[in-house]
Design an enzyme around this catalytic site. Sequence first.
Site, PDB file in Angstrom:
ATOM      1  N   ARG A  27      -0.575  15.235 -26.720  1.00 33.27           N
ATOM      2  CA  ARG A  27      -1.648  14.279 -26.994  1.00 33.27           C
ATOM      3  C   ARG A  27      -1.137  12.837 -27.001  1.00 33.27           C
ATOM      4  O   ARG A  27      -1.614  12.010 -27.790  1.00 33.27           O
ATOM      5  CB  ARG A  27      -2.324  14.568 -28.347  1.00 33.27           C
ATOM      6  CG  ARG A  27      -3.158  15.824 -28.379  1.00 33.27           C
ATOM      7  CD  ARG A  27      -4.572  15.555 -27.879  1.00 33.27           C
ATOM      8  NE  ARG A  27      -5.362  16.768 -27.875  1.00 33.27           N
ATOM      9  CZ  ARG A  27      -6.236  17.096 -28.822  1.00 33.27           C
ATOM     10  NH1 ARG A  27      -6.439  16.288 -29.836  1.00 33.27           N
ATOM     11  NH2 ARG A  27      -6.902  18.209 -28.742  1.00 33.27           N
ATOM     12  N   ARG A  31      -6.327   8.637 -29.374  1.00 31.36           N
ATOM     13  CA  ARG A  31      -6.963   7.641 -30.236  1.00 31.36           C
ATOM     14  C   ARG A  31      -6.024   6.804 -31.089  1.00 31.36           C
ATOM     15  O   ARG A  31      -6.449   5.819 -31.676  1.00 31.36           O
ATOM     16  CB  ARG A  31      -7.986   8.336 -31.138  1.00 31.36           C
ATOM     17  CG  ARG A  31      -9.260   8.673 -30.393  1.00 31.36           C
ATOM     18  CD  ARG A  31     -10.123   9.607 -31.194  1.00 31.36           C
ATOM     19  NE  ARG A  31      -9.458  10.894 -31.349  1.00 31.36           N
ATOM     20  CZ  ARG A  31     -10.020  11.980 -31.869  1.00 31.36           C
ATOM     21  NH1 ARG A  31     -11.244  11.917 -32.329  1.00 31.36           N
ATOM     22  NH2 ARG A  31      -9.364  13.118 -31.948  1.00 31.36           N
ATOM     23  N   ARG A  40     -12.048   4.653 -23.844  1.00 29.23           N
ATOM     24  CA  ARG A  40     -12.912   5.726 -24.350  1.00 29.23           C
ATOM     25  C   ARG A  40     -14.318   5.191 -24.637  1.00 29.23           C
ATOM     26  O   ARG A  40     -15.306   5.853 -24.333  1.00 29.23           O
ATOM     27  CB  ARG A  40     -12.268   6.288 -25.614  1.00 29.23           C
ATOM     28  CG  ARG A  40     -13.060   7.270 -26.409  1.00 29.23           C
ATOM     29  CD  ARG A  40     -12.982   8.654 -25.796  1.00 29.23           C
ATOM     30  NE  ARG A  40     -13.456   9.648 -26.730  1.00 29.23           N
ATOM     31  CZ  ARG A  40     -14.735   9.856 -27.014  1.00 29.23           C
ATOM     32  NH1 ARG A  40     -15.661   9.140 -26.421  1.00 29.23           N
ATOM     33  NH2 ARG A  40     -15.086  10.786 -27.868  1.00 29.23           N
ATOM     34  N   ASP A  77      -8.837  18.281 -20.713  1.00 23.78           N
ATOM     35  CA  ASP A  77      -8.953  19.119 -21.898  1.00 23.78           C
ATOM     36  C   ASP A  77      -8.986  20.575 -21.477  1.00 23.78           C
ATOM     37  O   ASP A  77      -9.408  20.892 -20.356  1.00 23.78           O
ATOM     38  CB  ASP A  77     -10.221  18.770 -22.687  1.00 23.78           C
ATOM     39  CG  ASP A  77     -10.164  19.346 -24.088  1.00 23.78           C
ATOM     40  OD1 ASP A  77      -9.598  18.684 -24.972  1.00 23.78           O
ATOM     41  OD2 ASP A  77     -10.647  20.473 -24.282  1.00 23.78           O
ATOM     42  N   TYR A 156     -12.912  29.504 -27.898  1.00 23.26           N
ATOM     43  CA  TYR A 156     -13.945  28.453 -27.893  1.00 23.26           C
ATOM     44  C   TYR A 156     -15.216  28.933 -27.181  1.00 23.26           C
ATOM     45  O   TYR A 156     -16.326  28.617 -27.589  1.00 23.26           O
ATOM     46  CB  TYR A 156     -13.416  27.182 -27.235  1.00 23.26           C
ATOM     47  CG  TYR A 156     -12.426  26.451 -28.105  1.00 23.26           C
ATOM     48  CD1 TYR A 156     -12.852  25.623 -29.145  1.00 23.26           C
ATOM     49  CD2 TYR A 156     -11.056  26.600 -27.925  1.00 23.26           C
ATOM     50  CE1 TYR A 156     -11.946  24.960 -29.954  1.00 23.26           C
ATOM     51  CE2 TYR A 156     -10.134  25.951 -28.731  1.00 23.26           C
ATOM     52  CZ  TYR A 156     -10.590  25.131 -29.751  1.00 23.26           C
ATOM     53  OH  TYR A 156      -9.694  24.492 -30.569  1.00 23.26           O
TER      54      TYR A 156
END
Length: 346
Positions: A27, A31, A40, A77, A156
Amino acid sequence: MTAAPTKPFLRALAGETQTRPPFWLMRQAGRYLPEYREVRAQAGGFLDLCLKPALGCEVTLQPLRRYGMDAAILFSDILLVPHALGQSVGFAEGEGPRLAAIRDMNGLRALDFDGLHRRAEPVYETVRRIRENLDKDFPTTALIGFAGSPWTVACYMVEGQGSKEYMHVKQWAFSDPEGFGQLIDLLVRATVEYISAQIKAGAEAVQLFDSWAGALPVDGFHQWVIKPTRAIVDALRARHPGVPIIGFPRQAGLNLEAYVRETGVDGVSLDPGVPAAWASETLKGVTLQGNLDPVLLLTGGAAMRRGVTELLEAMSGRPFIFNLGHGILKETPPEHVAELTRLLRG
Ligand SMILES: Cc1c2[nH]c(c1CCC(=O)O)Cc1[nH]c(c(CCC(=O)O)c1C)Cc1[nH]c(c(CCC(=O)O)c1C)Cc1[nH]c(c(C)c1CCC(=O)O)C2
């Protein structure tokens, strides 16, 4: 015969021991970087960011400009595969992923394997652009493509969101292994296709993220983690000999040795719970990657320095790629990443 690699990250995966191990951070685009937050905000949703090659390429390169990691990872992702199979995938602001849950054979039959490459094409274009930029501006940095492993992606797809217990997906796997096996088989085929296209577009190594590998008991771990991973590794090796594969069976615990032995991965990424000295001694014939606790990077200072020193010591004299044991936390001060870089580069 494939020529011996020259990039430090690829040399480590080919089994070379280096005095200064190469590094990247899971990652690493994200952010914690103000320049990421800016892009973003322009992109709209997170999925839009993943599907706009100019933006995906830009955020992939951002951490390299600051810290010069030895590898770049495609910005995307693991949920792009369900998206590319036609499942409805969204990211709720501040809450994480939301999918239209698949709980039975009807849901499974509605997936559209044939549309995979068409829906994933922007991802391949992002890979091509990143690779062009690396060749031009970061010639020693390797490009990592990735996908989730079938088990974790299925978690998921079936739960419809992140979960603590993964109850629905496990119940399906336990009660109807034949039916659930069809979902896993579909994901094996989709993952091979998807990764293969990333390699053709310029990815030089691949990582398979199995973040929820630790949710399964031993039999399930063999059936739903090791077997599908082995099938993906075999298929990719046949199509792309010489492209190294890293597995990340997070929280595999005592199943880690079987995972390494039976999947045939070139590298294994360790979560922070794996004792580095034990892994270094026990997991022979594979390159280790990891496993600084992301909270040590967040904390910085003496605690981080001690963690880094101990890890480097435990991994000295064996093929190793320095990384975190899980993704970088969004609260991490960029200055701590700068200090980590100085520690690793000397
Ligand atoms: C389980 C998983 C996912 N995605 C991923 C995993 C496996 C690794 C792991 O266990 O963390 C993998 C992933 N996700 C992302 C990358 C990009 C490459 C990188 O820099 O490592 C990678 C390799 C970007 C992302 N994926 C996501 C973000 C944050 C989205 C944002 O910017 O708002 C990023 C940068 C969103 C995401 N994506 C996922 C979740 C649960 C979330 C929400 C949690 C969160 O918001 O941090 C699913």
